[in-house]
Scaffold this motif. Sequence first.
Motif, PDB file in Angstrom:
ATOM      1  N   UNK A 174     -11.097  -7.394   6.235  1.00  0.00           N
ATOM      2  CA  UNK A 174     -11.141  -6.571   7.525  1.00  0.00           C
ATOM      3  C   UNK A 174     -10.143  -5.046   7.254  1.00  0.00           C
ATOM      4  N   UNK A 175      -8.874  -5.830   6.853  1.00  0.00           N
ATOM      5  CA  UNK A 175      -8.002  -4.685   6.594  1.00  0.00           C
ATOM      6  C   UNK A 175      -8.357  -3.836   5.165  1.00  0.00           C
ATOM      7  N   UNK A 176      -9.102  -4.614   4.183  1.00  0.00           N
ATOM      8  CA  UNK A 176      -9.443  -3.882   2.992  1.00  0.00           C
ATOM      9  C   UNK A 176     -10.188  -3.120   3.194  1.00  0.00           C
ATOM     10  N   UNK A 177     -11.216  -3.272   4.311  1.00  0.00           N
ATOM     11  CA  UNK A 177     -12.412  -2.456   4.674  1.00  0.00           C
ATOM     12  C   UNK A 177     -12.090  -1.169   4.966  1.00  0.00           C
ATOM     13  N   UNK A 178     -11.111  -1.173   5.966  1.00  0.00           N
ATOM     14  CA  UNK A 178     -10.341  -0.048   6.522  1.00  0.00           C
ATOM     15  C   UNK A 178      -9.880   0.812   5.461  1.00  0.00           C
ATOM     16  N   UNK A 212      -0.778  -6.678   8.217  1.00  0.00           N
ATOM     17  CA  UNK A 212       0.208  -5.950   7.325  1.00  0.00           C
ATOM     18  C   UNK A 212      -0.304  -5.874   6.055  1.00  0.00           C
ATOM     19  N   UNK A 213      -0.425  -4.425   5.447  1.00  0.00           N
ATOM     20  CA  UNK A 213      -0.907  -4.176   4.108  1.00  0.00           C
ATOM     21  C   UNK A 213       0.352  -3.359   3.252  1.00  0.00           C
ATOM     22  N   UNK A 214       0.934  -4.048   2.577  1.00  0.00           N
ATOM     23  CA  UNK A 214       1.796  -3.421   1.783  1.00  0.00           C
ATOM     24  C   UNK A 214       1.565  -2.725   0.653  1.00  0.00           C
ATOM     25  N   UNK A 215       2.107  -1.455   0.500  1.00  0.00           N
ATOM     26  CA  UNK A 215       1.801  -0.703  -0.722  1.00  0.00           C
ATOM     27  C   UNK A 215       0.354  -0.405  -0.895  1.00  0.00           C
ATOM     28  N   UNK A 216      -0.352   0.068   0.067  1.00  0.00           N
ATOM     29  CA  UNK A 216      -1.985   0.196   0.109  1.00  0.00           C
ATOM     30  C   UNK A 216      -2.544   0.985  -1.180  1.00  0.00           C
ATOM     31  N   UNK A 256     -10.689   0.789   2.160  1.00  0.00           N
ATOM     32  CA  UNK A 256     -11.827   1.196   1.054  1.00  0.00           C
ATOM     33  C   UNK A 256     -11.335   0.298   0.000  1.00  0.00           C
ATOM     34  N   UNK A 257     -10.988  -1.181   0.268  1.00  0.00           N
ATOM     35  CA  UNK A 257     -10.524  -1.869  -0.691  1.00  0.00           C
ATOM     36  C   UNK A 257     -11.290  -3.172  -0.295  1.00  0.00           C
ATOM     37  N   UNK A 258     -12.543  -3.368  -0.530  1.00  0.00           N
ATOM     38  CA  UNK A 258     -13.488  -4.218   0.099  1.00  0.00           C
ATOM     39  C   UNK A 258     -13.338  -5.582  -0.595  1.00  0.00           C
ATOM     40  N   UNK A 259     -12.406  -6.047  -1.596  1.00  0.00           N
ATOM     41  CA  UNK A 259     -12.381  -7.300  -2.052  1.00  0.00           C
ATOM     42  C   UNK A 259     -11.049  -7.928  -2.185  1.00  0.00           C
ATOM     43  N   UNK A 260     -10.986  -9.271  -2.160  1.00  0.00           N
ATOM     44  CA  UNK A 260      -9.903 -10.113  -2.025  1.00  0.00           C
ATOM     45  C   UNK A 260      -9.655 -10.864  -3.297  1.00  0.00           C
TER      46      UNK A 260
END
Length: 75
Positions: A21-25, A52-56, A27-31
């Motif tokens: 869900x954080x990745x979708x926000x 928390x996303x570090x260095x997006x 625009x990084x849709x994969x883990x």
Amino acid sequence: MGRRRQCVGDPGTGLVELALAAGQILDRPTLAELTIHAPLVVATPGTALQVVVSDPASDAPAVTIFGRERPDLGS
């Protein structure tokens, strides 16, 4: 008799969903990888979660998920 509080350990799928869900926000849709350093115990109700996303902007941003008890959120 006192009220018993129920706690559940969040399975990896719940953590994956939060990270995705954080990745979708962003625009990084994969883990690429999931590493669990400690169990995330969620007391229901009454636990606040923080993602928390570090260095997006990096090629491999790290996602950290924190949980803490919030008695004011419980019933």
